[in-house]
Motif scaffolding. Structure first.
Motif, mmCIF file in Angstrom:
data_model
loop_
_atom_site.group_PDB
_atom_site.id
_atom_site.type_symbol
_atom_site.label_atom_id
_atom_site.label_comp_id
_atom_site.label_asym_id
_atom_site.label_seq_id
_atom_site.Cartn_x
_atom_site.Cartn_y
_atom_site.Cartn_z
ATOM 1 N N GLN A 11 0.819 -1.174 0.128
ATOM 2 C CA GLN A 11 0.202 0.117 -0.088
ATOM 3 C C GLN A 11 0.753 1.228 0.030
ATOM 4 O OE1 GLN A 11 -2.946 -0.085 2.820
ATOM 5 N NE2 GLN A 11 -4.437 -0.885 1.601
ATOM 6 N N GLY A 12 1.841 1.391 0.921
ATOM 7 C CA GLY A 12 2.945 2.169 0.759
ATOM 8 C C GLY A 12 3.384 2.647 -0.530
ATOM 9 N N VAL A 13 3.701 1.666 -1.424
ATOM 10 C CA VAL A 13 4.318 1.750 -2.517
ATOM 11 C C VAL A 13 3.231 2.344 -3.587
ATOM 12 C CG1 VAL A 13 5.254 0.575 -4.706
ATOM 13 C CG2 VAL A 13 6.077 0.177 -2.175
ATOM 14 N N ARG A 14 2.168 1.832 -3.473
ATOM 15 C CA ARG A 14 1.112 2.424 -4.280
ATOM 16 C C ARG A 14 0.758 3.971 -4.034
ATOM 17 N NH1 ARG A 14 -4.369 -1.084 -4.147
ATOM 18 N NH2 ARG A 14 -4.627 0.491 -2.291
ATOM 19 N N LEU A 15 0.850 4.017 -2.776
ATOM 20 C CA LEU A 15 0.395 5.536 -2.330
ATOM 21 C C LEU A 15 1.608 6.362 -2.765
ATOM 22 C CD1 LEU A 15 -1.582 6.044 -0.451
ATOM 23 C CD2 LEU A 15 -0.074 6.723 1.550
ATOM 24 N N LEU A 16 2.947 6.028 -2.920
ATOM 25 C CA LEU A 16 4.122 6.813 -3.512
ATOM 26 C C LEU A 16 3.623 7.000 -4.964
ATOM 27 C CD1 LEU A 16 6.979 5.557 -1.437
ATOM 28 C CD2 LEU A 16 6.087 7.804 -1.709
ATOM 29 N N GLY A 17 3.521 5.661 -5.617
ATOM 30 C CA GLY A 17 3.225 5.992 -7.002
ATOM 31 C C GLY A 17 2.298 6.909 -7.436
ATOM 32 N N GLN A 18 1.031 6.787 -6.605
ATOM 33 C CA GLN A 18 -0.136 7.795 -7.144
ATOM 34 C C GLN A 18 0.533 9.050 -6.662
ATOM 35 O OE1 GLN A 18 -3.252 6.217 -4.897
ATOM 36 N NE2 GLN A 18 -4.093 5.336 -6.452
ATOM 37 N N SER A 19 1.098 9.377 -5.598
ATOM 38 C CA SER A 19 1.587 10.716 -5.550
ATOM 39 C C SER A 19 2.625 11.331 -6.452
ATOM 40 C CB SER A 19 2.292 10.804 -4.102
ATOM 41 O OG SER A 19 1.619 10.265 -2.988
ATOM 42 N N ALA A 20 3.486 10.280 -7.020
ATOM 43 C CA ALA A 20 4.188 10.698 -7.957
ATOM 44 C C ALA A 20 3.608 11.167 -9.262
ATOM 45 C CB ALA A 20 5.241 9.534 -8.189
ATOM 46 N N LEU A 21 2.664 10.124 -9.748
ATOM 47 C CA LEU A 21 1.472 10.511 -10.696
ATOM 48 C C LEU A 21 0.848 11.843 -10.639
ATOM 49 C CD1 LEU A 21 -0.032 7.214 -11.395
ATOM 50 C CD2 LEU A 21 1.370 8.626 -12.954
ATOM 51 N N VAL A 22 0.583 12.197 -9.526
ATOM 52 C CA VAL A 22 -0.220 13.399 -9.347
ATOM 53 C C VAL A 22 0.967 14.815 -9.333
ATOM 54 C CG1 VAL A 22 -1.220 15.004 -7.536
ATOM 55 C CG2 VAL A 22 -1.984 12.475 -7.871
ATOM 56 N N ALA A 23 2.012 14.467 -8.600
ATOM 57 C CA ALA A 23 3.015 15.537 -8.840
ATOM 58 C C ALA A 23 3.534 15.615 -10.251
ATOM 59 C CB ALA A 23 4.138 15.162 -7.956
ATOM 60 N N GLY A 24 3.618 14.689 -11.124
ATOM 61 C CA GLY A 24 3.829 14.554 -12.379
ATOM 62 C C GLY A 24 3.241 15.472 -13.174
ATOM 63 N N ALA A 25 1.715 14.921 -13.151
ATOM 64 C CA ALA A 25 0.533 15.673 -14.080
ATOM 65 C C ALA A 25 0.531 17.161 -13.640
ATOM 66 C CB ALA A 25 -0.619 14.781 -13.680
ATOM 67 N N VAL A 26 0.742 17.379 -12.419
ATOM 68 C CA VAL A 26 0.176 18.633 -11.968
ATOM 69 C C VAL A 26 1.368 19.545 -12.645
ATOM 70 C CG1 VAL A 26 -0.103 20.543 -9.982
ATOM 71 C CG2 VAL A 26 -1.184 18.228 -9.942
ATOM 72 N N GLY A 27 2.758 19.183 -12.334
ATOM 73 C CA GLY A 27 3.737 19.835 -12.642
ATOM 74 C C GLY A 27 3.957 20.189 -14.139
ATOM 75 N N VAL A 28 3.800 19.129 -15.095
ATOM 76 C CA VAL A 28 3.622 19.576 -16.605
ATOM 77 C C VAL A 28 2.745 20.294 -16.820
ATOM 78 C CG1 VAL A 28 3.397 18.184 -18.697
ATOM 79 C CG2 VAL A 28 4.926 17.167 -17.131
ATOM 80 N N LEU A 29 1.412 19.937 -16.469
ATOM 81 C CA LEU A 29 0.203 20.870 -16.858
ATOM 82 C C LEU A 29 0.417 22.337 -16.352
ATOM 83 C CD1 LEU A 29 -3.307 18.969 -15.913
ATOM 84 C CD2 LEU A 29 -2.561 20.231 -18.061
ATOM 85 N N SER A 30 0.993 22.585 -15.237
ATOM 86 C CA SER A 30 1.160 23.920 -14.960
ATOM 87 C C SER A 30 2.517 24.595 -15.645
ATOM 88 C CB SER A 30 1.643 23.851 -13.414
ATOM 89 O OG SER A 30 1.152 23.004 -12.422
ATOM 90 N N PHE A 31 3.251 23.633 -16.132
ATOM 91 C CA PHE A 31 4.295 24.308 -17.059
ATOM 92 C C PHE A 31 3.785 24.847 -18.289
ATOM 93 C CE2 PHE A 31 7.621 24.090 -20.176
ATOM 94 C CZ PHE A 31 8.347 25.228 -19.850
#
Lengths: 324, 311
Positions: A11-31
């Motif tokens: 679950q921890g790994v999945r949580l981290l993975g999802q967080s990374a996905l969220v961060a990546g998506a938000v970062g690229v979209l913002s840029f």
């Protein structure tokens, strides 16, 4: 024990993975947002800083060179993602304050509001749902279902407006906007809770009806337990489990509701900040607030799943043993 | 156990569905008729601002003297055009990708599931807000945001159902008989999907209507000259004292439309409460690649969770 650990790790790994996905998506979209917005960002930011009447070319140029808006795109993107990786969210282009400070300030308000709404929804949902399940024939129970249908179709901002005009303007019971005092929390929390209420009521009543119809519950009554005691002993656990699992599903509604309700009543939370950042084209702030909301959403979902697993003994033990 | 009569919460789905369809037809008719027969929603008449309902202006006029009925008509057209269009695109995209994933398996499926999880990890309205912020006030940005969030549900449904069908006997037999992919899809995979897709589609339409109205309401959706339900509410709010019907019109219309759309998804609701709680033990026969439904995979409106059916 080892089962529990592997589950927790997964679950921890999945949580981290999802967080990374969220961060990546938000970062690229913002840029992309900084590049794709029409017009000259420097003018808009200068207007946000100094007011619309006091913007001229000199002010816009000053903003441009200060924020590095004249560099080539790839440099800006590298810079951007590097900053994100170090969780350096930059400064708000409007206020000049560090985004991270603003977010930590707003996060408290948002959490306060969501928690109040969520608890209110669960309490009301448990009461109404149990009432429907236990006293389905009562005249008041007949009104609950149509009310739920109506509430389900009403988005949070419509409920907010109706409550504002009804309770705030006509009856003058509650302040329509503002923050800082407990009474200010009531209206937005109620508006949010009412959006969550229909689903919660339905799940509770359904769940409780299942329990009431089960053999175990009938046996509890047959062996002489009173109804309240039997409910406490035999209906509470499955009810809590079902309600919690469903409450986790409703986080989406809650997060979406927070954005509009906060804007409606000028609650100084993250949703309000996000909308204002979008209006002012303050991209670091958009990124920060969207990131905070996304990560909060992922985290709360993870917590909810963990809570369900912690409550449900069937999920903690290997299937074979509990069946045996 | 006399207390637990199910009659209290019973709603006949067929009856509700018909009720919803009539409402929707009436609203669509309003939108279409007002386009040809009604007044121009953009014409201002400042002598007539905030007029009470009368024979010339059936629902009165707003603060700029524009006819409210005509504006409601335009709002219906705008909302439905956006919502139906984006939901249709999302159905297409989700179905094609879902079939791809179920057919190809392996890496394709993993990647597509990852994408779906990534999208589902952020609440739908937030996506639409972020994508709409790329081009403020533009319809294409709203369309893309709506499609981006809506396809996931269709993808998940189609993938899980199709991979079950593809692993079933009928498809095996069909393959042995030498039938090609189009035939198998046409006669075995797609037919059982239609009812659920239709239901999910009406849910997606309702969500899109809500999202567009919510964005308009907070001021980041469509831009003012357009009549849009959320925007009209914001515009009517300052004049609430003089002209409460200005606010009541869009509010009632929105609630009515969404209720009508949701009534089409009602039959499914009964089953969804206990489908969510995962049950260990002699579990149901999930399709083999069961990694795709993340806990964040709940519906954008906190609604349906499509697990494979248990038979």
């Amino acid at each position: 024990m080892s089962m529990g650990w592997t589950l927790a790790t997964r679950q921890g790994v999945r949580l981290l993975g999802q967080s990374a996905l969220v961060a990546g998506a938000v970062g690229v979209l913002s840029f992309v947002m900084t590049r794709a917005l029409p017009g000259d960002a420097a003018y808009r930011i200068a207007a946000g800083r100094y007011g619309y009447d006091r913007v001229d070319t000199a002010a816009a140029d000053a903003v441009r060179s200060e924020l590095g808006l004249d560099q080539p795109a790839w440099q800006q993107l590298l810079h951007w993602l590097g900053d994100l990786l170090q969780l350096r969210l930059g400064d708000s282009m409007v206020s000049g304050d560090p985004v991270i400070d603003e977010i930590t300030h707003q996060l408290g308000h948002t959490l306060q509001l969501s928690l109040a709404a969520w608890l209110l929804a669960i309490t009301l949902g448990l009461l109404l749902g149990s009432w429907v399940a236990l006293r389905g024939g009562h005249w008041s129970a007949r009104w609950i279902q149509p009310m739920c249908t109506l509430l389900r179709a009403s988005p949070a901002f419509v409920l907010g407006v109706v409550l504002m005009l009804g309770l705030g303007v006509h009856l003058d019971w509650l302040p329509v906007a503002g923050h800082g005092e407990a009474i200010n929390l009531v209206l937005p929390a109620l508006a949010l809770a009412l959006t969550l209420l229909p689903g919660m009521t339905q799940v509770v009543s359904q769940r409780l009806r299942q329990v009431l119809a089960s053999d175990a519950f009938e046996f509890a009554l047959t062996k002489g337990l009173h109804l309240p005691a039997a409910l406490w002993r035999h209906a509470l656990a499955p009810l809590a489990l079902g309600t919690l699992a469903y409450a986790g599903m409703q986080l989406v509604l809650l997060v979406e509701g927070v954005v509009v309700v906060e804007s409606l009543v000028a609650w100084p939370g993250i949703g309000h900040a996000l909308v204002h950042a979008v209006l002012a084209r303050d991209v670091p702030m958009i990124q920060g607030t969207a990131l905070a909301m996304g990560l909060l959403f992922v985290l709360l979902n993870g917590l909810m799943d963990a809570a369900v697993q912690w409550l449900d003994p069937r999920l903690r033990e290997p299937a074979g043993r509990s069946a045996a | 156990m006399s207390a637990m009569s199910p009659a209290a919460i019973k709603t006949s789905p067929a009856q509700l569905g018909r009720w919803g369809v009539w409402i929707l037809l009436a609203v669509l008719l309003l939108g279409l008729l007002s386009a040809w027969l009604g007044q121009d929603p953009a014409i201002q008449n400042l002598d007539q601002n905030l007029a009470t309902p009368s024979t010339t202006h059936w629902l009165g006029t707003d603060h700029l003297g524009r006819d409210l009925l005509a504006r409601l008509g335009e709002a219906v057209r705008v909302s439905f055009w956006l919502a139906l269009g984006s939901a249709l695109l999302a159905v297409g995209l989700g179905t094609v990708l879902g079939l791809c994933a179920a057919w190809q398996r392996g890496l394709t499926e993993r990647l597509l599931c990852l994408c779906a999880d990534g999208v589902a990890a952020i609440p739908g309205l937030l996506w639409v807000l972020l994508v709409a912020a790329l081009a403020p006030g533009q319809k294409w940005a709203l369309y893309s945001g709506l499609v981006l969030t809506a396809w996931v549900e269709f993808f998940r449904l189609v993938r899980s159902r199709a991979s079950m069908t593809l692993a079933g006997d009928a498809v095996q037999a069909g393959r042995l008989l030498g039938f090609g992919a189009p035939y198998l899809l046409r006669w075995h995979v797609l037919p059982p999907l239609w009812p659920d897709l239709l239901r999910l589609w009406s849910y997606a339409v309702a969500n899109a209507v809500l999202a567009v109205a919510a964005l308009g309401f907070v001021g980041v959706g469509l831009r003012p000259p357009t009549a849009e339900l959320g925007l009209m509410m914001t515009e009517a709010l300052p004049y609430y004292d003089e002209a409460p019907w200005l606010l009541a019109g869009p509010v009632l219309l929105l609630v009515l439309v969404v209720a009508a759309l949701q009534s089409a998804t009602r039959p499914h609701e009964r089953e969804r409460a206990h489908e969510r709680t995962p049950v260990a033990g002699p579990g149901p026969a999930y399709p083999p690649p069961a990694q795709c439904t993340s806990p964040t995979g709940s519906h954008p409106a906190g609604g349906l969770q499509f697990c494979p059916e248990r038979r």
